[in-house]
Design a protein around this motif. Sequence first.
Motif, PDB file in Angstrom:
ATOM      1  N   PHE A   1       0.815  -1.208   0.000  1.00 52.47           N
ATOM      2  CA  PHE A   1       0.000   0.000   0.000  1.00 52.47           C
ATOM      3  C   PHE A   1       0.853   1.265   0.000  1.00 52.47           C
ATOM      4  N   ASP A   2       1.989   1.251   0.700  1.00 54.44           N
ATOM      5  CA  ASP A   2       2.809   2.462   0.836  1.00 54.44           C
ATOM      6  C   ASP A   2       3.322   2.947  -0.520  1.00 54.44           C
ATOM      7  N   ASP A   3       3.805   2.024  -1.356  1.00 55.65           N
ATOM      8  CA  ASP A   3       4.315   2.431  -2.675  1.00 55.65           C
ATOM      9  C   ASP A   3       3.197   2.978  -3.556  1.00 55.65           C
ATOM     10  N   VAL A   4       2.027   2.350  -3.480  1.00 52.60           N
ATOM     11  CA  VAL A   4       0.883   2.825  -4.265  1.00 52.60           C
ATOM     12  C   VAL A   4       0.438   4.199  -3.755  1.00 52.60           C
ATOM     13  N   ALA A   5       0.452   4.389  -2.436  1.00 54.83           N
ATOM     14  CA  ALA A   5       0.054   5.672  -1.853  1.00 54.83           C
ATOM     15  C   ALA A   5       0.996   6.790  -2.298  1.00 54.83           C
ATOM     16  N   THR A   6       2.279   6.476  -2.447  1.00 49.83           N
ATOM     17  CA  THR A   6       3.244   7.484  -2.916  1.00 49.83           C
ATOM     18  C   THR A   6       2.909   7.938  -4.331  1.00 49.83           C
ATOM     19  N   ILE A   7       2.564   6.990  -5.201  1.00 52.05           N
ATOM     20  CA  ILE A   7       2.188   7.335  -6.570  1.00 52.05           C
ATOM     21  C   ILE A   7       0.901   8.151  -6.567  1.00 52.05           C
ATOM     22  N   SER A   8      -0.066   7.766  -5.722  1.00 47.56           N
ATOM     23  CA  SER A   8      -1.331   8.504  -5.634  1.00 47.56           C
ATOM     24  C   SER A   8      -1.097   9.940  -5.194  1.00 47.56           C
ATOM     25  N   GLU A   9      -0.230  10.147  -4.216  1.00 49.57           N
ATOM     26  CA  GLU A   9       0.070  11.504  -3.747  1.00 49.57           C
ATOM     27  C   GLU A   9       0.719  12.331  -4.850  1.00 49.57           C
ATOM     28  N   GLU A  10       1.601  11.703  -5.623  1.00 50.89           N
ATOM     29  CA  GLU A  10       2.265  12.423  -6.724  1.00 50.89           C
ATOM     30  C   GLU A  10       1.255  12.846  -7.785  1.00 50.89           C
TER      31      GLU A  10
END
Length: 288
Positions: A146-155
């Motif tokens: 989830f953390d890696d996906v959340a980083t892309i979502s924030e970007e």
Amino acid sequence: MANLKEIRSRISSVGSTMQITSAMKMVSAAKLKRAQDAIVQLRPYADKLRDILQNISSTLDADAGGKLTEQREVKKLLLIVVTSNRGLAGAFNSNVIKKASLLLTDAKTSGAEVELLTVGKKGFDLLRKQSTIYKNSSSLWDNLNFDDVATISEEITEKFIAGEFDQVRIVYNQFKNAATQVIVDEQYLPVQIESGEQTAPSIDYIFEPSKEEIVKDLIPQTLKTQLYKAILDSNASEHGARMTAMHKATDNADSMRRALVLQYNKERQAAITNEILEIVGGAEALNN
């Protein structure tokens, strides 16, 4: 007509292929169980989070979510295409790429500029020739979390707020069962908030903080969960599609091997018969 040595070689080759496809089927079946459990557990949470967002925002103005809900003229579109890093999964990747290509054509016809964010090497390899690649996030499949996906979502969210994109869409395979995947094209940004009269009985809650602040906090979390759910759906769909494809390939290889064994037996019997006839003919010639 093929000789006996060639037929034996083909039988051996088909047998080796059948062993590989059978092993891949079992591996995909094991991975499918874990992937299916992950998406089945996440879906109720994602759906409930979206329901809460819609319920709270139903009494607010359409612009309560700030720039994340702002509807603009689509001059620049970001298309998130979720495929896999590996093939041998039937039409799993080709269906997504076909749908993405149609969206690219429609967007360019309307005069919009399109960039792609690809999750999966298959989509990246085929779609980079059709449009500009904003980012390739194929490494997500190496360790999906989830953390890696959340980083892309924030970007992506930051780029949308800054006005670099007017709309963001996701194309992926939604998992239905091991044999069925549904192509989904859904809007990611701007967030669509339904406003208007409530259909459910109105209950007077006291909100702390205010509804507007709750909505603004809920939207980023909902976006992260939505993207993560799409990727988990695609992950489960990939293993289901590969398991089904390898099952069919194993069955086809078995049918081909049976046909080759039958042909080999017929050819061998014919060869034995010819040898017997030659021996008998030679013996008769000597006697005469």
